[in-house]
Motif scaffolding. Structure first.
Motif, PDB file in Angstrom:
ATOM      1  N   ASP A  83      40.745  -1.293 -32.354  1.00 36.17           N
ATOM      2  CA  ASP A  83      40.715  -3.274 -31.234  1.00 36.17           C
ATOM      3  C   ASP A  83      42.153  -2.926 -30.365  1.00 36.17           C
ATOM      4  O   ASP A  83      40.868  -3.659 -29.215  1.00 36.17           O
ATOM      5  CB  ASP A  83      40.774  -4.000 -32.480  1.00 36.17           C
ATOM      6  N   VAL A  99      39.366   6.570 -34.738  1.00 38.40           N
ATOM      7  CA  VAL A  99      38.638   5.270 -33.774  1.00 38.40           C
ATOM      8  C   VAL A  99      40.007   5.579 -32.811  1.00 38.40           C
ATOM      9  O   VAL A  99      40.865   5.416 -33.204  1.00 38.40           O
ATOM     10  CB  VAL A  99      38.365   4.229 -34.112  1.00 38.40           C
ATOM     11  N   TRP A 100      39.241   4.564 -31.352  1.00 44.12           N
ATOM     12  CA  TRP A 100      40.227   3.521 -30.919  1.00 44.12           C
ATOM     13  C   TRP A 100      40.337   1.816 -31.251  1.00 44.12           C
ATOM     14  O   TRP A 100      39.477   1.830 -31.311  1.00 44.12           O
ATOM     15  CB  TRP A 100      39.965   3.982 -29.076  1.00 44.12           C
ATOM     16  N   HIS A 141      38.499  10.970 -22.553  1.00 42.19           N
ATOM     17  CA  HIS A 141      37.544  11.061 -23.481  1.00 42.19           C
ATOM     18  C   HIS A 141      37.841  11.483 -24.825  1.00 42.19           C
ATOM     19  O   HIS A 141      38.378  12.828 -24.143  1.00 42.19           O
ATOM     20  CB  HIS A 141      36.432  10.147 -22.966  1.00 42.19           C
ATOM     21  N   GLU A 151      32.372  12.804 -25.626  1.00 43.10           N
ATOM     22  CA  GLU A 151      32.402  12.386 -25.633  1.00 43.10           C
ATOM     23  C   GLU A 151      32.506  12.409 -23.162  1.00 43.10           C
ATOM     24  O   GLU A 151      32.469  13.140 -23.238  1.00 43.10           O
ATOM     25  CB  GLU A 151      33.179  10.703 -25.593  1.00 43.10           C
ATOM     26  N   VAL A 182      32.019   6.807 -22.109  1.00 48.96           N
ATOM     27  CA  VAL A 182      32.016   5.954 -23.188  1.00 48.96           C
ATOM     28  C   VAL A 182      33.542   5.518 -22.924  1.00 48.96           C
ATOM     29  O   VAL A 182      33.458   4.664 -23.935  1.00 48.96           O
ATOM     30  CB  VAL A 182      31.958   6.633 -24.281  1.00 48.96           C
ATOM     31  N   ARG A 237      33.735   1.986 -22.128  1.00 51.38           N
ATOM     32  CA  ARG A 237      33.335   1.022 -22.950  1.00 51.38           C
ATOM     33  C   ARG A 237      34.022   0.897 -23.483  1.00 51.38           C
ATOM     34  O   ARG A 237      33.922  -0.099 -24.597  1.00 51.38           O
ATOM     35  CB  ARG A 237      32.163   1.229 -22.964  1.00 51.38           C
ATOM     36  N   ASN A 238      35.131   1.347 -24.290  1.00 50.85           N
ATOM     37  CA  ASN A 238      35.109   2.370 -25.423  1.00 50.85           C
ATOM     38  C   ASN A 238      36.982   1.542 -25.617  1.00 50.85           C
ATOM     39  O   ASN A 238      37.554   0.041 -26.469  1.00 50.85           O
ATOM     40  CB  ASN A 238      35.564   3.207 -26.268  1.00 50.85           C
ATOM     41  N   THR A 239      37.839   1.253 -24.251  1.00 55.65           N
ATOM     42  CA  THR A 239      38.787   1.020 -23.477  1.00 55.65           C
ATOM     43  C   THR A 239      39.301  -0.613 -23.414  1.00 55.65           C
ATOM     44  O   THR A 239      39.917  -0.853 -23.225  1.00 55.65           O
ATOM     45  CB  THR A 239      39.306   1.596 -23.114  1.00 55.65           C
TER      46      THR A 239
END
Length: 284
Positions: A272, A269-270, A80, A84, A88, A91-93
């Motif tokens: 989309d 950001v990571w 992370h 973070e 997190v 959830r983001n990846t």
């Protein structure tokens, strides 16, 4: 954020890498496993607590639904960003959808060495990674030739650090929006490691062209990739413009693959489609 298309060429070159045993942690370890109830595409998602050099450490372990012991399985370690958590990052990846055992690790005080704000030393976080891999091998059939690391921001820098410090362990690394503090590449091994880098040009936290944070300089993405190209013994590049905002760069003639996705206007950001990019590069 413009949609990124999938990188596939480099993943095919990773088969057959010889990876040495990263060894035991410097100290004895014991771990506890706590099942989690979050919905996931993995067969199981568990929080594991272990001890490394006298400090309690935690990570989330996701095992694929199709896991069986008749074959060996790749491993993806995900790290992370600063401030973070492993959850997190999960959830983001959504990396646990990969055909691999996936670990989301927690940094001490939500940070990773060797960033200037880290509460740990590089050696301590390396020992944590070795411990994770030892515990995975104790319970699962791990493909030692297909161990990968990815991360975002501070975690992306740590993934690069792993490629430098443990090239006989990691077949490939994939930093995303990475904070490339100079300490990450100091004392870097000359052994080539496959690498995918993804970064946005409008990243106002970790500027694409370098800068200073926490009174510490960090390198620009192009400068870092020049160094990786030399380490991977590449002899040229090819550039493909996917869209008005996304440029893909591949280095040619490398001992190990090197690719970069430059996202024009991309922020910190990571993205989309970064997960699909990373999975394709790792071949999982």
């Amino acid at each position: 954020m413009k949609r990124l298309l999938t990188v596939t060429a480099a993943a095919l070159l990773l088969v057959g890498c010889t990876i040495e045993d990263p060894g035991e942690s410097a100290s004895g370890t014991s771990s506890t496993v706590e099942p989690l109830t979050q919905e996931t595409t993995a067969a199981s998602l568990e929080k594991v607590t272990t001890t490394v050099d006298g400090r309690e450490r935690t990570y989330l372990r996701a095992v694929p639904a199709g896991y069986d012991e008749t074959r060996t399985w790749p491993v993806v370690l995900a790290f992370h960003g600063w401030r973070e958590t492993a959850e997190v990052m999960r959830r983001n990846t959504g990396l646990e959808a990969a055909r691999a055992i996936v670990v989301y690790a927690d940094g001490v005080d939500r940070a990773w060495a060797p960033a200037p704000y880290a509460a740990t030393s590089g050696e301590e976080d390396l020992a944590f990674v070795r411990t994770i891999l030892t515990e995975l091998r104790d319970e699962y059939r791990v493909d030692r030739g297909r161990i990968f690391a990815t991360g975002f921001s501070n975690g992306g820098g740590f993934a690069a650090y792993l490629g430098c410090q443990l090239p006989d362990t990691f077949a490939a690394v994939a930093p995303v929006g990475a904070a490339y503090y100079r300490a990450i590449h100091e004392g870097c091994s000359d052994e080539p490691v496959a690498r995918l880098d993804i970064h946005g040009t409008y990243d106002r936290t970790i500027n694409y062209y370098g800068g200073t944070r926490h009174d510490t300089p960090y390198e620009s993405v192009p400068v870092v990739l020049e160094g990786v190209a030399e380490r991977n013994r590449c002899d040229g590049t090819s550039i493909n413009r996917r869209s008005n905002s996304v440029i893909e760069q591949h280095w040619r003639g490398c001992d190990m693959p090197l690719s970069h996705v430059r996202v024009g206007g991309g922020e910190h950001v990571w993205p989309d489609e970064a997960t699909a990019e990373v999975r394709a590069f790792f071949g999982v």
